[in-house]
Design a protein around this motif. Structure first.
Motif, mmCIF file in Angstrom:
data_model
loop_
_atom_site.group_PDB
_atom_site.id
_atom_site.type_symbol
_atom_site.label_atom_id
_atom_site.label_comp_id
_atom_site.label_asym_id
_atom_site.label_seq_id
_atom_site.Cartn_x
_atom_site.Cartn_y
_atom_site.Cartn_z
ATOM 1 N N GLU A 152 -65.029 21.578 123.068
ATOM 2 C CA GLU A 152 -65.230 21.590 124.517
ATOM 3 C C GLU A 152 -64.128 20.816 125.223
ATOM 4 O OE1 GLU A 152 -69.092 19.900 124.839
ATOM 5 O OE2 GLU A 152 -70.151 21.745 124.261
ATOM 6 N N PHE A 153 -63.722 19.698 124.612
ATOM 7 C CA PHE A 153 -62.656 18.886 125.183
ATOM 8 C C PHE A 153 -61.354 19.679 125.275
ATOM 9 C CE2 PHE A 153 -58.900 16.622 123.520
ATOM 10 C CZ PHE A 153 -58.537 15.927 124.651
ATOM 11 N N MET A 184 -59.330 20.423 128.690
ATOM 12 C CA MET A 184 -57.958 19.957 128.876
ATOM 13 C C MET A 184 -57.021 21.100 129.234
ATOM 14 S SD MET A 184 -55.917 17.408 129.005
ATOM 15 C CE MET A 184 -56.583 15.990 128.148
ATOM 16 N N ILE A 185 -57.189 22.243 128.605
ATOM 17 C CA ILE A 185 -56.339 23.396 128.913
ATOM 18 C C ILE A 185 -56.595 23.881 130.335
ATOM 19 C CG2 ILE A 185 -55.914 25.821 128.338
ATOM 20 C CD1 ILE A 185 -56.303 25.054 125.398
ATOM 21 N N VAL A 186 -57.856 23.864 130.753
ATOM 22 C CA VAL A 186 -58.179 24.254 132.133
ATOM 23 C C VAL A 186 -57.516 23.304 133.125
ATOM 24 C CG1 VAL A 186 -60.028 24.377 133.836
ATOM 25 C CG2 VAL A 186 -60.334 25.423 131.594
ATOM 26 N N GLN A 201 -63.120 8.535 119.502
ATOM 27 C CA GLN A 201 -62.189 9.387 120.238
ATOM 28 C C GLN A 201 -62.539 9.385 121.718
ATOM 29 O OE1 GLN A 201 -59.321 10.486 120.977
ATOM 30 N NE2 GLN A 201 -59.110 11.811 119.188
ATOM 31 N N HIS A 202 -61.508 9.428 122.544
ATOM 32 C CA HIS A 202 -61.653 9.470 124.001
ATOM 33 C C HIS A 202 -61.727 10.925 124.443
ATOM 34 C CE1 HIS A 202 -59.556 9.076 128.127
ATOM 35 N NE2 HIS A 202 -60.833 8.793 128.267
ATOM 36 N N ILE A 203 -62.735 11.276 125.224
ATOM 37 C CA ILE A 203 -62.912 12.665 125.657
ATOM 38 C C ILE A 203 -62.918 12.807 127.168
ATOM 39 C CG2 ILE A 203 -64.137 13.362 123.565
ATOM 40 C CD1 ILE A 203 -66.766 13.095 125.275
ATOM 41 N N HIS A 216 -72.082 14.286 132.273
ATOM 42 C CA HIS A 216 -71.787 15.182 131.141
ATOM 43 C C HIS A 216 -71.133 14.428 129.990
ATOM 44 C CE1 HIS A 216 -68.150 15.021 133.510
ATOM 45 N NE2 HIS A 216 -67.461 15.704 132.626
ATOM 46 N N TYR A 217 -70.319 13.396 130.295
ATOM 47 C CA TYR A 217 -69.734 12.585 129.232
ATOM 48 C C TYR A 217 -70.780 11.680 128.587
ATOM 49 C CZ TYR A 217 -65.066 13.920 130.900
ATOM 50 O OH TYR A 217 -63.951 14.604 131.263
#
Length: 283
Positions: free
Chosen positions: A229-230, A234-236, A194-196, A18-19
């Motif tokens: 989406e990131f 992250m919140i999840v 950016q790092h995702i 996915h990444y």
């Protein structure tokens, strides 16, 4: 020879389909992407194969699948050595969980000649400036590998200085080596990548541990979508921290009642979400 015809963008990969898809779309949207040599180095993934990689990255110049799983440091070390087997003069260390501002290559062309042959276009929150930026360019005592641009001479110096038997902490090692040789580690004040990646060898899903690029502007449609989406991901992930904490009833009671001696780091991880995301999207 035009500046953009002798550049390798080296991408290390291991699973994380996915990444890879997000990275591929973002990279392909880069200005002058077709003039670059995109070289993929897969660390013997067990969830995807070379055929899958070519489908995701049909614009790649080369896709190499390692014969065995080397782990991140050795795969990166061999990528540097592989670069020296090409005719290219500039190497850019990328990864499967990065996205790119469309105009990043113009910044390389502008700023790399002002450096000692080392330039990071990723201003990591984990590596502070030791010399404040002037005209958008500063210097650090160490750089993570992600987003670092090097000329051929610097890559050769790194390979000559680090034996393959001692590659643990590869990017920390070469940062120290280059510093000791008097080579300044330049970094842009504004991140152009950016790092995702939420989960990985060096990231365990905790926001307070997360490595991200400061002052990154997701100016393209694909990058804006990926960044939203990131945030959701992250919140999840941080929500799982509360789930784990609540398994211990007393710890949960102490935490929500304000006992700062209990699970301080967990609290900081969750409560820091608004502050961290503000930095990620700072204008």
């Amino acid at each position: 020879m035009p500046f953009t015809t002798n550049i390798t963008v080296g991408v290390t990969t291991f699973n994380r389909l996915h990444y890879l898809r997000k990275m591929s779309k973002s990279l392909y949207a880069s200005v002058d992407c077709k003039k670059l040599h995109i070289r993929i180095y897969d660390d013997n993934s067990n969830e995807i194969n070379q055929h899958d990689l070519w489908k995701i990255l049909p614009f790649a110049t080369e896709i190499v699948v390692r014969g065995s799983n080397l782990k991140a440091d050795m795969n990166m070390y061999k990528m540097y050595k592989d670069f020296l087997e090409t005719d290219d003069e500039i190497f850019i260390n990328a990864d499967s969980d990065l996205i790119f501002r469309p105009d990043w290559l113009a910044m390389v062309e502008k700023y790399l000649p002002q450096t000692d042959g080392v330039l990071s276009i990723y201003n990591s929150n984990k590596h502070e400036f030791i010399q404040s930026p002037v005209d958008g360019l500063g210097f650090k005592s160490s750089l993570g590998a992600a987003g670092v641009v090097m000329n051929r001479e610097v890559v050769s110096m790194i390979i000559d200085s680090i034996p393959k038997e001692k590659v643990k902490g590869f990017d920390w090692q070469w940062s120290a080596i280059l510093q000791n040789k008097g080579i300044k580690l330049a970094c842009l004040e504004q991140s152009y990548i950016q790092h995702i990646g939420i989960q990985g060898q060096n990231n365990k899903g905790m926001l307070h541990e997360f490595d991200y690029g400061l002052n990154f502007l997701p100016i393209s449609e694909i990058n804006q979508r990926v960044m939203m989406e990131f945030i959701d991901e992250m919140i999840v992930e941080n929500g799982k921290v509360f789930d784990k904490l609540s398994e211990n009833e007393q710890s949960f009671i102490d935490f929500i009642s304000g006992n700062k001696q209990v699970d301080y780091k967990v609290g900081q991880a969750v409560l820091s979400i608004p502050r961290k995301l503000k930095k990620i999207f700072s204008l």
